[in-house]
Every structure is written in C-alpha cells, then in structure tokens.
Design a protein around this motif. Structure first.
Motif, PDB file in Angstrom:
ATOM      1  N   GLY A 149       8.629   8.375  -4.497  1.00 24.93           N
ATOM      2  CA  GLY A 149       8.575   6.750  -3.754  1.00 24.93           C
ATOM      3  C   GLY A 149       9.789   6.207  -3.975  1.00 24.93           C
ATOM      4  O   GLY A 149      10.607   6.523  -3.027  1.00 24.93           O
ATOM      5  N   GLY A 150      10.101   5.318  -5.059  1.00 17.16           N
ATOM      6  CA  GLY A 150      11.498   4.735  -5.231  1.00 17.16           C
ATOM      7  C   GLY A 150      11.503   3.378  -4.810  1.00 17.16           C
ATOM      8  O   GLY A 150      10.530   2.722  -4.905  1.00 17.16           O
ATOM      9  N   VAL A 202       9.890   1.608  -0.777  1.00 18.28           N
ATOM     10  CA  VAL A 202       8.615   1.973  -0.495  1.00 18.28           C
ATOM     11  C   VAL A 202       7.801   0.802   0.336  1.00 18.28           C
ATOM     12  O   VAL A 202       7.127   0.860   1.141  1.00 18.28           O
ATOM     13  CB  VAL A 202       7.610   2.317  -1.536  1.00 18.28           C
ATOM     14  CG1 VAL A 202       6.492   2.146  -1.317  1.00 18.28           C
ATOM     15  CG2 VAL A 202       8.085   3.513  -2.248  1.00 18.28           C
ATOM     16  N   ARG A 238       8.883  -1.054   2.354  1.00 14.48           N
ATOM     17  CA  ARG A 238       9.127  -1.099   4.105  1.00 14.48           C
ATOM     18  C   ARG A 238       8.930   0.246   4.295  1.00 14.48           C
ATOM     19  O   ARG A 238       8.471   0.581   5.738  1.00 14.48           O
ATOM     20  CB  ARG A 238      10.634  -1.471   4.107  1.00 14.48           C
ATOM     21  CG  ARG A 238      11.271  -0.916   5.334  1.00 14.48           C
ATOM     22  CD  ARG A 238      10.732  -2.161   6.633  1.00 14.48           C
ATOM     23  NE  ARG A 238      11.376  -1.635   7.822  1.00 14.48           N
ATOM     24  CZ  ARG A 238      12.544  -2.236   8.349  1.00 14.48           C
ATOM     25  NH1 ARG A 238      13.156  -3.049   7.166  1.00 14.48           N
ATOM     26  NH2 ARG A 238      13.186  -1.861   9.171  1.00 14.48           N
ATOM     27  N   MET A 283       6.098   6.168   1.112  1.00 12.47           N
ATOM     28  CA  MET A 283       6.323   7.185   0.012  1.00 12.47           C
ATOM     29  C   MET A 283       6.879   8.383   0.917  1.00 12.47           C
ATOM     30  O   MET A 283       7.273   8.100   2.200  1.00 12.47           O
ATOM     31  CB  MET A 283       5.209   7.646  -0.658  1.00 12.47           C
ATOM     32  CG  MET A 283       4.323   6.388  -1.198  1.00 12.47           C
ATOM     33  SD  MET A 283       5.001   5.593  -2.575  1.00 12.47           S
ATOM     34  CE  MET A 283       4.635   7.054  -3.808  1.00 12.47           C
ATOM     35  N   ARG A 291      16.329   4.643  12.044  1.00 13.29           N
ATOM     36  CA  ARG A 291      17.371   4.235  12.565  1.00 13.29           C
ATOM     37  C   ARG A 291      18.014   3.752  11.087  1.00 13.29           C
ATOM     38  O   ARG A 291      17.449   3.343  10.173  1.00 13.29           O
ATOM     39  CB  ARG A 291      17.182   3.233  13.658  1.00 13.29           C
ATOM     40  CG  ARG A 291      16.364   1.954  13.113  1.00 13.29           C
ATOM     41  CD  ARG A 291      16.880   0.594  13.915  1.00 13.29           C
ATOM     42  NE  ARG A 291      16.010  -0.344  13.488  1.00 13.29           N
ATOM     43  CZ  ARG A 291      16.284  -1.284  12.540  1.00 13.29           C
ATOM     44  NH1 ARG A 291      17.331  -1.093  11.697  1.00 13.29           N
ATOM     45  NH2 ARG A 291      15.511  -2.241  11.981  1.00 13.29           N
ATOM     46  N   GLN A 350       7.703 -12.394   2.329  1.00 19.12           N
ATOM     47  CA  GLN A 350       7.365 -11.411   3.243  1.00 19.12           C
ATOM     48  C   GLN A 350       6.487 -12.177   4.497  1.00 19.12           C
ATOM     49  O   GLN A 350       6.424 -11.520   5.578  1.00 19.12           O
ATOM     50  CB  GLN A 350       5.779 -10.842   2.615  1.00 19.12           C
ATOM     51  CG  GLN A 350       6.252  -9.332   1.957  1.00 19.12           C
ATOM     52  CD  GLN A 350       5.160  -8.689   1.287  1.00 19.12           C
ATOM     53  OE1 GLN A 350       4.235  -9.286   0.802  1.00 19.12           O
ATOM     54  NE2 GLN A 350       5.254  -7.253   1.548  1.00 19.12           N
ATOM     55  N   ASP A 409      11.026  -8.954   7.037  1.00 18.80           N
ATOM     56  CA  ASP A 409      10.592  -7.461   6.828  1.00 18.80           C
ATOM     57  C   ASP A 409      11.520  -6.996   5.689  1.00 18.80           C
ATOM     58  O   ASP A 409      12.703  -6.699   6.030  1.00 18.80           O
ATOM     59  CB  ASP A 409      10.977  -6.707   7.935  1.00 18.80           C
ATOM     60  CG  ASP A 409       9.947  -7.068   9.226  1.00 18.80           C
ATOM     61  OD1 ASP A 409       8.908  -7.535   9.043  1.00 18.80           O
ATOM     62  OD2 ASP A 409      10.451  -6.701  10.409  1.00 18.80           O
ATOM     63  N   HIS A 448       8.758  -1.919  -9.164  1.00 22.11           N
ATOM     64  CA  HIS A 448       8.798  -2.178  -7.653  1.00 22.11           C
ATOM     65  C   HIS A 448       7.537  -2.950  -7.422  1.00 22.11           C
ATOM     66  O   HIS A 448       6.589  -2.730  -6.932  1.00 22.11           O
ATOM     67  CB  HIS A 448       8.556  -0.828  -7.127  1.00 22.11           C
ATOM     68  CG  HIS A 448       9.473   0.240  -7.512  1.00 22.11           C
ATOM     69  ND1 HIS A 448      10.843   0.144  -7.459  1.00 22.11           N
ATOM     70  CD2 HIS A 448       9.091   1.279  -8.568  1.00 22.11           C
ATOM     71  CE1 HIS A 448      11.388   1.429  -8.059  1.00 22.11           C
ATOM     72  NE2 HIS A 448      10.220   1.949  -8.756  1.00 22.11           N
ATOM     73  N   GLY A 476       6.906  -5.065  -5.331  1.00 23.07           N
ATOM     74  CA  GLY A 476       6.408  -5.262  -3.955  1.00 23.07           C
ATOM     75  C   GLY A 476       5.157  -4.446  -3.761  1.00 23.07           C
ATOM     76  O   GLY A 476       4.590  -4.468  -2.622  1.00 23.07           O
ATOM     77  N   ASP A 477       5.147  -3.239  -4.283  1.00 25.23           N
ATOM     78  CA  ASP A 477       4.192  -2.113  -4.060  1.00 25.23           C
ATOM     79  C   ASP A 477       3.165  -2.124  -5.309  1.00 25.23           C
ATOM     80  O   ASP A 477       2.506  -1.069  -5.207  1.00 25.23           O
ATOM     81  CB  ASP A 477       4.735  -1.006  -3.453  1.00 25.23           C
ATOM     82  CG  ASP A 477       5.886  -0.370  -4.468  1.00 25.23           C
ATOM     83  OD1 ASP A 477       5.509  -0.410  -5.864  1.00 25.23           O
ATOM     84  OD2 ASP A 477       6.740   0.028  -4.143  1.00 25.23           O
TER      85      ASP A 477
END
Lengths: 464, 464
Positions: free
Chosen positions: B150-151, B154, B156, B159, B215, B241, B245, B374, B376-377
């Motif tokens: 993950g890291g 994640v 955005r 995994m 991208r 959020q 994004d 992390h 956010g997750d």
C-alpha cells in the motif's frame, strides 16, 4: 416438475406468500434478457433476511435442489436463467439501503437495491455512484456484483469490483461470511471478496454489500468527434488521455449512427459524414481544462485524425450527445442482431476489429456489421444485423460460424470472450478460448470448496 | 541441515553458481526486516526463467521440500523468512522490465524488478507508478504483489492490487497460469489474479506481472496543518475531500514530530505547537485548485479544527514537508519501538485511537505512544517507545500484553490486525481477531487447491 411436498418445506422457511409456483411467475422469474433457454424453475422464493437465505441454502443442500439467484434479470448471458427445475431465489424483497456513512462515503445495500436507486441516493448526499450502464433502472446491486458490471465509465472509475468495500455472502453450505469489513487496507490473507465478485452466483449469494461512493463529478462535458478512419481513433484516445482525465471514451460506426439518426428524435452532432465517431467525456472543472480539450481537438484535426467535432455547452447538449451512443443498442434491436461482447487490450483494438471485419465481409458480404463500444477500455460490442433476405433460423445458423471465427480471433489477440456480460450459459462452451484448461480446472476446484454439493447456480460459467 | 545429494539435484535445474549454501548467504537470504525468527534455510536458488521456476516447484513437490519466495526482503511480517530448512527462491536474477506499451500504459515486469526501478522507468516515459512507500528502493514487484503493498498514496491510487493488469504465476503444482491477460474488462469467471495478490506466496509464485501506469501528477503540493486535537483531524479530512482529489492524507502526533525535529536536519513547518498534525497532498493543477485548498484551510481555522498551517510553494518545500512524516519510522527506530500496523474504517479512527491510548496509558503510564499513519485510508501505525528504565526483554514482555489489548480493540471496531504489512509469521496466531473461523477454513481449502502438497511458503498466514 414441482414437487408439492418439497415446496411445502420451503414455504416454512420464509414469510407467507413468499414462495410462488404459478406458471406466470415461473416464466417471469426463470429468465433474464437472453432468449435462448426456456425458463423452467420449480418455484420462486423471496427471502426477506440473511437468515432466511441461509435457511434456503441449507434446505437446498439437504434436498439436493439447485438454486439460481435472481436480481433485476437484465443479464445477457443467461446466468440468471433457471431452465432445469431449479428454485429461483429472488432478492426483490431485500431491496433496502440500510446505512450511509458520510466520512467513509459508504452505503450498506441489500442485494436487491436497484442500481439507479443507489445512484439517486448518492446524488441526494451530494456524492456519486459511478457504475452506469443501459439497464441501471432495473439491474440490482447483487447482480452487478455477481457479474462485476462495467458500463460506460470504466475508463475512469473501473468496474463494480472497485466500489465494493465489503460484503456478506452466504456460501454453498449456508455459512455466512463477512468479507473485508469495508476496510480500505486489510492485509490478512486471501481477499475472498474478490472471488465472489464476478462469480455469477456459483460460489454463494451476496446478501449484503457495502458500496463506496465518489465525489460528484463537476461540469461533465462531452465531445463527439468524427474520425477519418478507425485507425485514427487510437491516436485520438492517446492524445486526449495525455491531457485530460477522461470519464468515458466510446466509439460507434457510421452505420450505428445512421440507425439512430433515422429515429428522428436525436439532433445530429454535426453535418460531416465520417466512417467512425468517438464520444469522450471529462470534467470541465475549470476553463483551463476545457481549453486543453479544445487544443487537443485542434491537434487531432491538424494531424488528419479528426474531420469534425462538437463539444457540449450545456447539460441538455451533453444528454443529446450521449443519446447518439446510448440509443444504438435499442435501435438496432429491430434488426434481430447477432451480438457479441468481447475485449482485447486497447492497443490491439484496430487489428482485432480489422480481422473480424475482413473474415465476416469475405464470407458474408450481405451482413451489415455495426460496431460500437467502450473503446477506452478495449471492450467492443459487435453487432451483425439480419439481412431481410434471410429467415431468423438461416441467419443464426450462419452466425454460429461467425461466433467461432470471432472467438478464434479473440484467442489470437489474447482477449476475452466476454468483456462485461459474463459467461452464464451462453458462452460456457467457448470459455476455453479465453481461459486455459488448467485455469478452468482450478475454477472448478474453487467452486467445490465453497459449494461442495454443486447447488449454487450449477451449469453457469462451466458445465456441471 | 543441508542435504548435499538433494542440493545437487536442485543445482541441475538452474545455471551454474545459482544455488548457494554458504552460511552467509543462508543468513542473508533467509530473513526479511523482522528480527523475531532465526533464518535457517537449506539453500538459496536463483532461477533466471519461468521454466526454471516451474522446474524448482516440481522438484520441491517430488522431494517434499518447502519453498520460500524471496524478493527485496523488506517485509515486516516474516512472510519471507525461511526458519525451517526451506529452500529460498530468490528472484534477484529475474529483474528485467520486458516490455512497455504506451497505448495501454502497461509495463511487463519480471518479479525481481525493484519498485523504484519501475517508478523511474515510468517517469522516463512521462508516466507514473503510484504505489510508493519507505522501502521502494529495495522492495520488488513480486513481493509487492504478494503483500498487496500500500503506502502513502492509497487514498488516491489504491493498493498494488489496482495496478496489476495481469500476471503469470506458477502454482504449487508447477503449473503456469496466465491470469487476466492484461485486460481491463474480462468477465470470464473467477478472477484468480486477485487471489494471488496478497497471498504472501502461499498459493504460488508470481513470475511475471504487467503493471499499469498512470499519467504523471501535475504540480504536487503539500499542506501541513496543526490540529487542535485528534478529533479535529476527521472533519479536516472530510472538508478537504469534499473540495479536492487528495493524493495523500497522513497524520502524526506531536511526539512523532518532536523526534524528527530533534534530528536537526529538517526545517520546521511552522512555530505553533499542536497535539496532532495532518499532511495532505493534492495536484495544484490550476490556480483554482490551489485557491480551493486555501479556502478550505481557512474554513478549518474558523471552525477551530486547525491552529496553523503551511502550503508548499516549491518542489523543495514539498520534499521538506514530506520529510516530517517520512523520517518518523527511521528516527524512532533508535528507541526499540513496539510497532503495530492496524486499520479500521476511517470514521472509526478517533474512537479506536482513543481506546488504545486509554488502556495503554492506564496500565503503562511510562510508555510513550507515538502515532502516525495513513489516516485517509484508516491505517494507523502504533509505536510504543521503550522506556530507558526497562530492558528489552522486560519491555517486550509487557508489549505482548499490549498486543492482546490492541487486537481486542481491533476486533471491537471490526478492523484489521494487519493493514498493509501482511500476516506472515508475526501475526499468524492473531488472525482470528480479524477473520472468522469459517473464513480461515475456506482460506486453507483454497491453499490446498493450488498447493496440494503444502510446499509453497508453509506456515505463513496460518499454521500448517
């Protein structure tokens, strides 16, 4: 076919009136949108709770009765058809949204929640459920998960798989599993949630699903571009992908457009006739993004790839441009088309399409081929219209040969015989064109793990 | 421990010199970053081709030798440790990028490709491989897939699972499967690719993987915000959020920051002392986006959630702000910390963190708890520093009790005992806190399907 004594024991498991055996119900609930198999279930049962689903599965194991899960019955592969005396388990009465969490952006759904119901619920929260396709008004979440439904926004949002935070399933032994618990990160062994997604109900039934929502898209804007030839579509896709986060990239042929225009209820995009058209969509969240789109369009014209184009300036125009693509399927249904839903990797699309055009054109020059599809993700919908000179039977006899050519070309390009409609019964006998014998062997062994008595939607994906 | 005659037969399967049995190699290749198990493999083998991997697996079946896959050996759960006379299969010589397709944005990697090698390759193509974490400089793609790495991005990008277009695996019987063929849409039965992702090498070995690229992000910009208290972090996340994004949303406590600041090599974000800090990142692709971020920041200050903040104005400042978060793990390693990697759904984080703080603080008031992660997750890294007054043994004896409390609280909040580090051997005995007995039973049955002789990394995830 119905065994009255057996059905009485089934009735005892659910609420009064929630087992139907009348001919009309058997006919209606025994089929999906495919027409190749005659429905012949022995009963329809409507559970109202997870416990009732478990009781039905245990009953089916005890009496060795096959079960077929039934959602919106909009499937196109006969995965929800009950043609062999099965009991259909309909989720029509498990159709509630149970919970919403604004911080997690998750919605807990019963399997019978209709796709559009979830889309509308999301919109009411100022959020977005991005999986969308033609049958969203009747397809159900349980069925979407069973087929890993895709649709028109996959290039940006992925398939249904991406939006399942967690789910509860009842396996073929009647056990209830709570898979993934709605976590974003969970590295505790095999992610069995993923196995059940796309399993077409052959491993167990989805009885609850927590679906993720996304932020609402801003100022969705569509462009329709007329391409000089099919090979120009790919560099156009590439050019736009390098500049914009596309939410869709669809294509259709002049033949497809002509049929839609002949309806008379959709305004034309522009006057120039082109052999192929692309419809792309993006969020014009700022003027800079819209300008980048226009610059890329100009670049594509300069390169000779694009002959004409239009960009939507209003919500109404956005809807009208989408109609050019979305009306195709219904419009051509009057020509009794042969249909196939196939995919390859995006870069192989031109050669793949060319090969199919060539072999069909060579052998059946009177066949009108209508191409459209989700080219941004390599998913092509091949449609061949029945010539008036042929009867239905004559036409479909010839199409059986076409089927074989198409699947051989799919195999040559290492593609998929079913991009998003699933295998069900209609493509079961062709599975080996996409999956090796070893893979099919492992799939059958996995089924035996979750469904040792083979009662869960048997005969779907592979023969019993 | 090594059986010389057996090792001779192994040597015949690979190139000369590609089997090592010297003590130094056994020690080096027999372990990962965990220190709890003494490495004791009987040999290390370095295949150079898929065929050689298949030959090794067939040999292992014939001789009933257990195999342990070995990548960058940066794991934190002892999933790549060979402590019981296994043969270690190292992918160090299968480390090439084999192909790149600019239209599909895919890269075909051998399993030994280092994460950073893929990241750099993507950058050279003007693209981006978004899975990133502290050990990216040595971890390998095969290991990343095995643990579903993950890291920090994640929130955005998801995994590793999201970036595997397809892969080739050698199962426990030596069969080669080509899973998913790099297709975006492929509805042909069970997606077995998903099973192998995160399976820690217990079902088979990843021998080739096609990874997707995205991208390149535009003008990545970070903000560090000082929060009034932990409960304020969640509405801050929610507010951002709704407007942006986010590519990352990390947090750390004042204690974590103090340790990093004491190093003296990182400039402070701002002067105000706060109990908790959030680091968020987004693409400031236009001025409008940057303005939306500043407006949201001001809103958070007005609400009393945020006391101070800073936004990066340059690439250098972006890097410096990230150091505040990224240096934590290495910095606190000098205090011999107890570490745990756990997750819950995002909305449950405050209550979950509070419960753990309370029970540890009550029983061990001298323990310094350092939180970061992390957020956010929903993935929290809990670290407890060893008080100087305790010996290592005394400290870890007390931590065994802490472990039990932590996992009980994880269970209470329906979370995961391993958010991203995997189960391996270190968390094997705690698996039941996150997975039901029925689930564990099904996992074992799935393993038996792919690895009937139990030779693939046995004893990892669950006991043999």
């Amino acid at each position: 076919m119905t065994d009255p004594a057996l059905i009485e024991t089934l009735k005892s498991l659910v609420e009064p009136g929630k087992v139907l055996t009348d001919a009309e119900s058997l006919e209606a609930f025994g089929k999906d949108w495919t027409k190749h198999f005659a429905p012949a279930p022995q009963a329809i049962v409507f559970p109202k709770s997870i416990e009732q689903v478990q009781a039905i599965v245990r009953w089916a194991n005890e009496h060795k009765v096959a079960l077929v899960p039934s959602g919106g019955r909009t499937g196109l592969s006969a995965a929800a058809v009950a043609a062999n005396g099965e009991v259909v388990v309909s989720f029509d009465y498990m159709n509630q949204i149970l919970d919403f969490n604004e911080f997690d952006r998750t919605v807990v759904c019963q399997p019978g929640v209709v796709t559009e119901q979830l889309q509308n619920f999301a919109e009411e929260q100022g959020l977005y459920y991005p999986v969308d396709f033609a049958s969203a008004g009747s397809s159900q979440i349980g069925g979407n998960i069973g087929t890993n439904a895709g649709g028109i926004k996959v290039i940006r949002y992925g398939m249904t798989r991406n939006w399942v935070a967690g789910m509860k399933v009842v396996t073929g032994t009647g056990e209830l599993l709570e898979l993934n618990k709605d976590l974003i990160k969970n590295a505790t062994g095999y992610d069995m949630r993923q196995l059940f997604i796309g399993a077409e109900g052959t491993l167990g039934f989805v009885v609850e699903a927590t679906m993720r929502l996304d932020r609402a898209p801003q100022n969705l804007t569509a462009m329709v571009l007329g391409a000089a030839d099919f090979d120009s579509i790919m560099p156009v896709l590439h050019a736009f992908q390098n500049k914009l986060d596309l939410t869709a990239f669809e294509f259709f042929s002049d033949k497809a457009l002509a049929k839609v225009m002949a309806r008379g209820d959709v305004p034309p995009a522009f006057e120039t006739d082109c052999p192929f058209y692309a419809l792309l969509e993006f969020e014009a969240s700022t003027e800079e993004v819209a300008n980048a789109a226009l610059e890329t369009f100009e670049h594509c014209v300069e390169q000779g790839w694009v002959l004409d184009g239009v960009m939507s300036q209003s919500e109404q125009q956005l809807q009208n441009l989408w109609k050019l693509r979305e009306y195709i399927s219904e419009t051509i249904s009057h020509w009794t088309p042969y249909k196939n839903d196939i995919s390859v990797t995006v870069s192989k699309v031109p050669a793949f399409l060319h090969d199919i055009d060539e072999i069909v054109g060579k052998h059946y020059p009177d066949f009108e081929i209508v191409w459209f599809g989700h080219i941004g993700d390599g998913n092509l919908h091949l449609n061949i219209l029945k010539p008036e000179s042929l009867t239905k039977d004559e036409f479909f006899a010839k199409c059986a040969t076409v089927n074989k050519w198409v699947f051989e070309i799919v195999q040559k390009y290492n593609g998929s015989i079913s991009a998003e409609h699933g295998v069900g019964m209609t493509k079961r006998d062709y599975l080996h064109y996409s999956r090796s014998a070893a893979e099919i062997g492992y799939m059958k062994a996995i089924k035996a793990v979750f469904d040792p008595n083979g009662i869960m939607n048997p005969g779907k994906i592979f023969a019993e």
